[in-house]
Design an enzyme around this catalytic site. Structure first.
Site, PDB file in Angstrom:
ATOM      1  N   TYR A   1     -43.801 122.341  28.361  1.00 22.89           N
ATOM      2  CA  TYR A   1     -44.517 121.122  28.746  1.00 22.89           C
ATOM      3  C   TYR A   1     -43.521 120.144  29.358  1.00 22.89           C
ATOM      4  O   TYR A   1     -42.415 119.975  28.834  1.00 22.89           O
ATOM      5  CB  TYR A   1     -45.169 120.467  27.516  1.00 22.89           C
ATOM      6  CG  TYR A   1     -46.662 120.666  27.478  1.00 22.89           C
ATOM      7  CD1 TYR A   1     -47.449 120.284  28.558  1.00 22.89           C
ATOM      8  CD2 TYR A   1     -47.288 121.221  26.371  1.00 22.89           C
ATOM      9  CE1 TYR A   1     -48.819 120.467  28.536  1.00 22.89           C
ATOM     10  CE2 TYR A   1     -48.661 121.409  26.338  1.00 22.89           C
ATOM     11  CZ  TYR A   1     -49.421 121.032  27.432  1.00 22.89           C
ATOM     12  OH  TYR A   1     -50.770 121.209  27.411  1.00 22.89           O
TER      13      TYR A   1
ATOM     14  N   GLU B   1     -44.534 116.738  30.918  1.00 18.06           N
ATOM     15  CA  GLU B   1     -45.198 115.533  31.439  1.00 18.06           C
ATOM     16  C   GLU B   1     -44.165 114.524  31.904  1.00 18.06           C
ATOM     17  O   GLU B   1     -43.153 114.295  31.222  1.00 18.06           O
ATOM     18  CB  GLU B   1     -46.067 114.876  30.358  1.00 18.06           C
ATOM     19  CG  GLU B   1     -47.361 115.599  30.097  1.00 18.06           C
ATOM     20  CD  GLU B   1     -47.269 116.490  28.886  1.00 18.06           C
ATOM     21  OE1 GLU B   1     -46.156 116.989  28.593  1.00 18.06           O
ATOM     22  OE2 GLU B   1     -48.312 116.690  28.241  1.00 18.06           O
TER      23      GLU B   1
ATOM     24  N   ASP C   1     -54.737 116.409  55.842  1.00 16.37           N
ATOM     25  CA  ASP C   1     -54.827 117.512  54.886  1.00 16.37           C
ATOM     26  C   ASP C   1     -54.411 118.769  55.654  1.00 16.37           C
ATOM     27  O   ASP C   1     -55.207 119.392  56.345  1.00 16.37           O
ATOM     28  CB  ASP C   1     -56.255 117.637  54.365  1.00 16.37           C
ATOM     29  CG  ASP C   1     -56.393 118.761  53.345  1.00 16.37           C
ATOM     30  OD1 ASP C   1     -55.451 119.575  53.235  1.00 16.37           O
ATOM     31  OD2 ASP C   1     -57.428 118.833  52.669  1.00 16.37           O
TER      32      ASP C   1
ATOM     33  N   THR D   1     -52.046 122.516  50.232  1.00 15.56           N
ATOM     34  CA  THR D   1     -51.855 123.562  49.240  1.00 15.56           C
ATOM     35  C   THR D   1     -50.534 124.235  49.608  1.00 15.56           C
ATOM     36  O   THR D   1     -50.009 124.038  50.707  1.00 15.56           O
ATOM     37  CB  THR D   1     -52.985 124.613  49.279  1.00 15.56           C
ATOM     38  OG1 THR D   1     -53.140 125.048  50.623  1.00 15.56           O
ATOM     39  CG2 THR D   1     -54.285 124.054  48.769  1.00 15.56           C
TER      40      THR D   1
ATOM     41  N   LYS E   1     -51.121 128.941  51.396  1.00 12.35           N
ATOM     42  CA  LYS E   1     -51.778 129.495  52.584  1.00 12.35           C
ATOM     43  C   LYS E   1     -50.684 129.915  53.580  1.00 12.35           C
ATOM     44  O   LYS E   1     -49.888 130.797  53.272  1.00 12.35           O
ATOM     45  CB  LYS E   1     -52.771 128.477  53.144  1.00 12.35           C
ATOM     46  CG  LYS E   1     -53.903 128.160  52.161  1.00 12.35           C
ATOM     47  CD  LYS E   1     -54.961 127.286  52.785  1.00 12.35           C
ATOM     48  CE  LYS E   1     -56.151 127.092  51.875  1.00 12.35           C
ATOM     49  NZ  LYS E   1     -56.083 125.932  50.997  1.00 12.35           N
TER      50      LYS E   1
ATOM     51  N   ARG F   1     -49.911 129.542  44.291  1.00 12.83           N
ATOM     52  CA  ARG F   1     -51.100 128.689  44.374  1.00 12.83           C
ATOM     53  C   ARG F   1     -50.744 127.330  43.800  1.00 12.83           C
ATOM     54  O   ARG F   1     -50.174 127.224  42.716  1.00 12.83           O
ATOM     55  CB  ARG F   1     -52.247 129.304  43.581  1.00 12.83           C
ATOM     56  CG  ARG F   1     -52.653 130.647  44.097  1.00 12.83           C
ATOM     57  CD  ARG F   1     -53.983 131.060  43.543  1.00 12.83           C
ATOM     58  NE  ARG F   1     -55.043 130.441  44.306  1.00 12.83           N
ATOM     59  CZ  ARG F   1     -55.543 130.978  45.428  1.00 12.83           C
ATOM     60  NH1 ARG F   1     -55.078 132.114  45.900  1.00 12.83           N
ATOM     61  NH2 ARG F   1     -56.508 130.360  46.071  1.00 12.83           N
TER      62      ARG F   1
HETATM   63  N1  DSN Z   1     -60.835 127.977  49.945  1.00 12.93           N
HETATM   64  C1  DSN Z   1     -59.984 127.451  50.975  1.00 12.93           C
HETATM   65  C2  DSN Z   1     -60.170 128.145  52.274  1.00 12.93           C
HETATM   66  O1  DSN Z   1     -60.471 129.321  52.261  1.00 12.93           O
HETATM   67  O2  DSN Z   1     -60.009 127.536  53.309  1.00 12.93           O
HETATM   68  C3  DSN Z   1     -60.109 125.994  51.149  1.00 12.93           C
HETATM   69  O3  DSN Z   1     -60.149 125.341  49.956  1.00 12.93           O
END
Ligand code: DSN
Length: 425
Positions: free
Chosen positions: A54, A56, A201, A228, A231, A237
């Protein structure tokens, strides 16, 4: 590849599912544009004892003891993230993209404030204000759209008019189903005219920005970039928030913790550090550029064969195809058909889609994962050919089965990182 011997012994059911998934990933072609394959190093650290801790707070300011090594990894993640995106401040604790977006709204807005983002069916994201989200009960979301779906040009005049009327606190760039780049200079100017904070974003294109294949919104005066990390950026993730100036960063930090989340998921923070280290290497630039080259090449191949691409092509890693106009089948039917030959992609709404989200008029596909596997332009031609043959032969079960075998054989030449070649059975 780890042996997974302990798992095999402790939980045969989950072990069977794991090996099944490994086989599926090795034997199939992954075209979902938000998915990717992390490196063995990232996989290793995700399964490490950092899970047990943990932490925090933030490096040097934690609520519990024993933080020597958690501080080290989080500080490295922060420093590497700042270098990658030329940011002043980075918060690497958001558990995923949606929590990063929500914490940012909470840090900057009061209930009832207005946020302007891209319409979902024109490429935006649920968290940019779709009515099905709880966020839409808290904030007043207004939208902008494309002016011309044949080119993807955004209607910036309408954006300006709506922004002047609605006075959004945040003007949000970014998308999850839009194959072009946005005009950040125009959006910054509109944000300035109405006193809005400009946020990108960049979840889908973070890797392209990090690798220099796309423009960096901070170079156009954007205040915040949300992302994120799994990707195109090819990490674990998770989510991340970057700011151009330090004061805004402090506000964001307070909202991520203690305002919104609890303790950070430290094995993921450590894995972000590893992935960012990989993205800082020169070869990541080649990777990012190849993702775009592959997507463009695939688009050209589809266009040559008469498919209708929303926006007429792509400038990033993804393609949106109107399957109803192109092939006379809905997006759901197309998704199922391509699954049957081992090619995974997702059904997707097209702009102002007359059909439903569960059975929309199109599909979305992209090149980040196949580029990680080492595929280049000739392989894009091969993949398009597999897909077009599937369309042609869709009512012939035996032909579809034979095509699936061909796809499997093709996949054997391109190992998935972290998965040793697996023999059938
Ligand atoms: N689920 C993601 C995507 O496939 O673009 C976006 O949150």
């Amino acid at each position: 590849m780890p042996s997974y011997d302990s798992l095999k012994l402790a939980d045969p059911d989950i072990y069977a599912a794991l090996t099944g998934e490994m086989q599926r990933q090795a034997d199939g072609v992954e075209l979902i544009p938000s998915e990717n394959y992390v490196s063995p190093a990232v996989l290793e650290i995700m399964g490490s004892v950092f899970n047990n801790k943990y932490a925090e707070g933030y490096p040097g300011k934690r609520y519990y003891g024993g933080q020597e090594f958690t501080d080290a990894v989080e500080s490295l993640a922060i420093e590497r993230a700042k270098r990658l995106f030329n940011a002043t401040h980075a918060n690497v604790q958001p558990h995923a993209g949606a929590p990063a977006n929500i914490a940012t709204y909470f840090a900057l807005c009061e209930p009832g404030d207005t946020i302007m983002g891209m319409d979902l069916s024109h490429g935006g994201h649920l968290t940019h204000g779709h009515p099905v989200t709880y966020l839409a009960k808290i904030f007043n979301f207004v939208r902008y759209k494309m002016k011309d779906i044949t080119t993807g040009e955004i209607d910036y005049d309408e954006m300006r008019a709506v922004a002047k009327r609605e006075k959004p606190k945040i003007l949000m760039a970014g998308y999850s189903a839009y194959p072009r780049e946005l005009d950040y200079a125009k959006m910054r100017a509109i944000a300035d005219e109405v006193g809005a904070i400009a946020i990108m974003d960049m979840a889908h294109v973070a890797g392209l920005i990090a690798g220099g294949a796309h423009k960096n919104p901070f170079d156009f005066g954007f205040d915040i970039c949300l992302t994120t990390t799994h990707k195109t950026l090819r990490g674990p993730r998770g989510g991340m928030i970057l700011t151009r100036e330090a004061e805004l960063g402090k506000k964001i930090d307070k909202m991520v913790f203690p305002g919104f989340q609890g303790g950070p998921i430290m094995q993921m923070v450590a894995a972000k550090a590893v992935a960012f280290g990989e993205a800082l290497k020169p070869e990541f630039k080649d990777y990012a550029h190849q993702i775009v080259k592959n997507a463009r090449h695939m688009a050209v191949e589809f266009l040559k064969n008469g498919a209708l691409l929303i926006t007429g092509g792509t400038d990033n890693h993804m393609l949106l195809i109107d399957t109803v106009t192109s092939w006379g089948i809905g997006g759901k039917e197309a998704e199922v058909l391509f699954d049957r030959i081992g090619i995974t992609l997702n059904k997707n709404m097209i702009a102002d889609d007359p059909r439903s989200p569960m059975d929309p008029s199109g599909i979305r596909l992209g090149t980040p994962a196949i580029t990680t596997r080492g595929m280049k332009e000739p392989e894009m031609e091969q993949l398009v050919s597999f897909m077009l043959r599937a369309i042609e032969q869709r009512s012939d079960d035996a032909a579809i089965k034979a095509l699936h075998e061909e796809v499997k054989t093709f996949c054997q030449q391109y190992p998935v990182p972290g998965i040793e070649r697996m023999e059938n059975g």
